[in-house]
Design a protein around this motif. Structure first.
Motif, PDB file in Angstrom:
ATOM      1  N   TRP A   1       0.824  -1.171   0.191  1.00  0.00           N
ATOM      2  CA  TRP A   1       0.000  -0.016  -0.041  1.00  0.00           C
ATOM      3  C   TRP A   1       0.695   1.320  -0.180  1.00  0.00           C
ATOM      4  CZ3 TRP A   1      -5.241  -0.039  -1.159  1.00  0.00           C
ATOM      5  CH2 TRP A   1      -5.813   1.158  -0.863  1.00  0.00           C
TER       6      TRP A   1
ATOM      7  N   GLU B   1       0.743   4.204  -2.805  1.00  0.00           N
ATOM      8  CA  GLU B   1       0.701   5.679  -2.361  1.00  0.00           C
ATOM      9  C   GLU B   1       1.821   6.384  -2.968  1.00  0.00           C
ATOM     10  OE1 GLU B   1       0.857   6.054   1.854  1.00  0.00           O
ATOM     11  OE2 GLU B   1      -0.984   5.157   2.211  1.00  0.00           O
TER      12      GLU B   1
ATOM     13  N   VAL C   1      -2.641   6.584  -4.677  1.00  0.00           N
ATOM     14  CA  VAL C   1      -3.777   6.059  -4.025  1.00  0.00           C
ATOM     15  C   VAL C   1      -3.914   6.876  -2.814  1.00  0.00           C
ATOM     16  CG1 VAL C   1      -4.075   3.946  -5.093  1.00  0.00           C
ATOM     17  CG2 VAL C   1      -2.760   4.165  -3.011  1.00  0.00           C
TER      18      VAL C   1
END
Length: 75
Positions: free
Chosen positions: A38, A42, A47
């Motif tokens: 994640w 990013e 995101v």
């Protein structure tokens, strides 16, 4: 986190304690892998960042998943 550690230290059966510790280790590894991916998303794909409470929730879900797989496999 304190309650989870307390639950682990109060376990008297060594085999059950081993299974829980193994689930915690697997859950930690899976959660770290998810959060690392994640973090890269990013930076690279722009995101949305996760709220601060989500890493612990992901960890708890991963520990539950690891305990379920361990019970299902019978090991």
């Amino acid at each position: 986190i304190w309650a989870m550690l307390r639950f682990l230290t109060d376990e008297e059966d060594e085999y059950k304690r081993f299974l829980r510790v193994r689930a915690f280790i697997w859950g930690t590894g899976i959660a770290i892998a998810i959060m690392t991916v994640w973090g890269f998303l990013e930076d690279l794909a722009k995101v949305q960042p996760l709220p601060a409470m989500y890493p612990f929730f992901i960890f708890v879900v991963c520990v539950g998943f690891a305990q379920g797989i361990s019970a299902w496999c019978g090991k």
